[in-house]
Design a protein around this motif. Sequence first.
Motif, mmCIF file in Angstrom:
data_model
loop_
_atom_site.group_PDB
_atom_site.id
_atom_site.type_symbol
_atom_site.label_atom_id
_atom_site.label_comp_id
_atom_site.label_asym_id
_atom_site.label_seq_id
_atom_site.Cartn_x
_atom_site.Cartn_y
_atom_site.Cartn_z
ATOM 1 N N LYS A 10 34.944 30.911 44.203
ATOM 2 C CA LYS A 10 35.214 29.766 45.063
ATOM 3 C C LYS A 10 34.079 28.748 45.011
ATOM 4 C CE LYS A 10 38.262 31.927 48.469
ATOM 5 N NZ LYS A 10 39.364 30.963 48.267
ATOM 6 N N TYR A 11 32.904 29.196 44.585
ATOM 7 C CA TYR A 11 31.727 28.325 44.570
ATOM 8 C C TYR A 11 31.349 27.870 43.171
ATOM 9 C CZ TYR A 11 31.037 29.912 49.373
ATOM 10 O OH TYR A 11 31.196 30.181 50.711
ATOM 11 N N THR A 12 32.113 28.262 42.173
ATOM 12 C CA THR A 12 31.849 27.817 40.799
ATOM 13 C C THR A 12 32.865 26.756 40.417
ATOM 14 O OG1 THR A 12 33.206 29.627 39.921
ATOM 15 C CG2 THR A 12 30.842 30.006 40.123
ATOM 16 N N GLY A 13 32.449 25.871 39.535
ATOM 17 C CA GLY A 13 33.309 24.762 39.156
ATOM 18 C C GLY A 13 34.118 25.022 37.907
ATOM 19 N N SER A 14 34.697 23.958 37.382
ATOM 20 C CA SER A 14 35.584 24.054 36.222
ATOM 21 C C SER A 14 34.827 24.197 34.907
ATOM 22 C CB SER A 14 36.466 22.804 36.153
ATOM 23 O OG SER A 14 35.664 21.630 36.083
ATOM 24 N N ARG A 15 33.488 24.102 34.922
ATOM 25 C CA ARG A 15 32.715 24.210 33.689
ATOM 26 C C ARG A 15 32.346 25.642 33.329
ATOM 27 N NH1 ARG A 15 28.281 19.253 34.201
ATOM 28 N NH2 ARG A 15 29.814 17.553 34.517
ATOM 29 N N LEU A 16 32.567 26.580 34.217
ATOM 30 C CA LEU A 16 32.155 27.961 33.982
ATOM 31 C C LEU A 16 32.908 28.549 32.796
ATOM 32 C CD1 LEU A 16 30.324 30.202 35.169
ATOM 33 C CD2 LEU A 16 32.324 31.019 36.421
ATOM 34 N N LYS A 17 32.126 29.024 31.789
ATOM 35 C CA LYS A 17 32.709 29.585 30.576
ATOM 36 C C LYS A 17 32.416 31.072 30.403
ATOM 37 C CE LYS A 17 32.574 25.265 27.930
ATOM 38 N NZ LYS A 17 32.072 24.594 26.698
ATOM 39 N N THR A 18 31.267 31.529 30.906
ATOM 40 C CA THR A 18 30.855 32.921 30.720
ATOM 41 C C THR A 18 30.343 33.471 32.033
ATOM 42 O OG1 THR A 18 30.228 32.468 28.426
ATOM 43 C CG2 THR A 18 29.373 34.485 29.422
ATOM 44 N N VAL A 19 30.776 34.676 32.378
ATOM 45 C CA VAL A 19 30.304 35.313 33.594
ATOM 46 C C VAL A 19 30.118 36.800 33.336
ATOM 47 C CG1 VAL A 19 32.649 35.746 34.471
ATOM 48 C CG2 VAL A 19 30.734 35.614 36.074
ATOM 49 N N GLN A 20 29.024 37.345 33.866
ATOM 50 C CA GLN A 20 28.764 38.779 33.822
ATOM 51 C C GLN A 20 28.722 39.296 35.252
ATOM 52 O OE1 GLN A 20 25.827 40.507 31.093
ATOM 53 N NE2 GLN A 20 24.947 41.602 32.825
ATOM 54 N N ILE A 21 29.565 40.260 35.564
ATOM 55 C CA ILE A 21 29.730 40.756 36.921
ATOM 56 C C ILE A 21 29.390 42.241 36.948
ATOM 57 C CG2 ILE A 21 31.311 40.911 38.883
ATOM 58 C CD1 ILE A 21 33.104 38.903 37.306
ATOM 59 N N VAL A 22 28.743 42.671 38.009
ATOM 60 C CA VAL A 22 28.485 44.092 38.253
ATOM 61 C C VAL A 22 29.478 44.551 39.308
ATOM 62 C CG1 VAL A 22 26.776 45.819 38.913
ATOM 63 C CG2 VAL A 22 26.055 43.739 37.737
ATOM 64 N N VAL A 23 30.360 45.486 38.950
ATOM 65 C CA VAL A 23 31.436 45.884 39.853
ATOM 66 C C VAL A 23 30.921 46.608 41.092
ATOM 67 C CG1 VAL A 23 33.097 46.010 37.972
ATOM 68 C CG2 VAL A 23 31.822 48.044 38.622
ATOM 69 N N ASP A 24 29.646 46.983 41.083
ATOM 70 C CA ASP A 24 29.063 47.602 42.279
ATOM 71 C C ASP A 24 29.075 46.648 43.462
ATOM 72 O OD1 ASP A 24 28.003 48.769 39.780
ATOM 73 O OD2 ASP A 24 26.937 50.129 41.127
ATOM 74 N N TYR A 25 29.137 45.336 43.193
ATOM 75 C CA TYR A 25 29.028 44.346 44.260
ATOM 76 C C TYR A 25 30.287 43.494 44.404
ATOM 77 C CZ TYR A 25 24.275 45.620 42.972
ATOM 78 O OH TYR A 25 23.151 46.330 42.647
ATOM 79 N N CYS A 26 31.399 43.964 43.879
ATOM 80 C CA CYS A 26 32.663 43.242 44.050
ATOM 81 C C CYS A 26 33.814 44.244 44.063
ATOM 82 C CB CYS A 26 32.867 42.204 42.942
ATOM 83 S SG CYS A 26 32.977 42.904 41.284
ATOM 84 N N SER A 27 34.993 43.756 44.386
ATOM 85 C CA SER A 27 36.183 44.611 44.470
ATOM 86 C C SER A 27 37.335 43.920 43.749
ATOM 87 C CB SER A 27 36.543 44.881 45.931
ATOM 88 O OG SER A 27 36.936 43.688 46.582
ATOM 89 N N LYS A 28 38.537 44.487 43.897
ATOM 90 C CA LYS A 28 39.699 43.937 43.211
ATOM 91 C C LYS A 28 40.038 42.526 43.680
ATOM 92 C CE LYS A 28 42.978 45.942 46.519
ATOM 93 N NZ LYS A 28 44.148 46.831 46.675
ATOM 94 N N TRP A 29 39.558 42.150 44.878
ATOM 95 C CA TRP A 29 39.876 40.832 45.418
ATOM 96 C C TRP A 29 39.168 39.712 44.659
ATOM 97 C CZ3 TRP A 29 43.981 41.129 48.185
ATOM 98 C CH2 TRP A 29 44.241 42.277 48.937
#
Length: 411
Positions: free
Chosen positions: A310-329
């Motif tokens: 919700k806080y990233t814009g339309s330019r975001l091309k690459t993201v690395q996420i650690v699932v320890d800090y997020c869920s299916k939502w």
Amino acid sequence: MANKSRPKKAKAPYRKYVGGIGYVTTAYGKFQTSDDEYEDEGNKYYHSDQEETYIDGTEDRPSSNSSDSEKGLDPKFLYVCKEWYIMYLPILYSSPYLNSKNFNKFMVTMDINKKTPALGDKSIKLNELVLKLDLSTIVQSGRNSFVSKLLRRCNKSLTEFIAPQTSFGYAPLISLKSCHNLQRLDLSLVSETVDLDKLFQAIIGFEHLKELFFPRCSINCDLILLSQNNGNIWPRNVKYLKLSGSVTNDFIMNCDFPRSLQKLELAYCPLLNELSIYKILSQIGDNLETLIFQYPMPSLQANSLDFMFKYTGSRLKTVQIVVDYCSKWLFQDEDTIIPCLETIYLQCSGSLGQAFKIHPDDLTVAIMENRIPCLKNLYVSCKLGWDMNSDDVEDLLNVLEDQGGHMYITY
């Protein structure tokens, strides 16, 4: 008369360098290996345990971009002729290969009183030829006094500096102030504590700085410095920022991040909570092209990053996420569309309870609903526990292939 009963003298095997293979054990000038070898039309083939490699019989060592460049350029070419010396010397010193063995000799060579013979119309100091200083391999020799002296000698031309693995104390920070042409400053390997106040005071006026990597361990930044500069303490043209160490929530809440940032990486910031993360993204999220989270981030909760898109814009091309800090939502918000996102890295610590936090169907539905229309590369950690032979993964692969994407497993 020779003593025939005397045992024959054993000869040590000879190590010969072969192009594409490396050193091969030989005896009496011939190949001797424990593996099979055979000849075909004058060419020799050597069967190793890993793969079959062709040898053309030449003994010249091939040029290798990976190995030779890491060890630096060969100074023997300086002896060819004067013209070659004039051309080759700036190339040799622009990015010297330094280690604990040659570091002290390099310090002597960089003496400010030493000058080169005439390069063209005038003589040039050797320290003015150095563009990149990579001290990442320096451990015991990288004392503060040496690093400080080296920065002072190369300050006019230096554009990239990677700090050693020991300390970066007060003296190097003072010397750093004079390196106004720096484009990349990497302190991520420094093992001892760095004073953030002194660091910001040193780099605040760097107009050319594009990449900044924070140290792993640091002293909290004083809010007085922020108040004196109205929160504007960052170099104005930074594009890649790696935050780590003891950056506090109060510091994040009171400073303004540069709008020029295009790549943000957070790696072990033990004091930052989700409010600080969203505060950063609310300022620079519209300009970010790459967003990376590294494990661990101890102050984040199990669902702290669920609303990051919700806080990233339309330019975001690459993201690395650690699932320890997020869920299916994270991928199930119907109001969130990431139009240009091309690459996703799903990382996991492997701790108990982290597997299956994100299901393949979560991504499948997001792709089918056209909320990630440009996704081409999906890198999934094996620690997520996905069954690669299941129908759920098969469905995800099918929708990825429909839009020209692929999925990769990381270990």
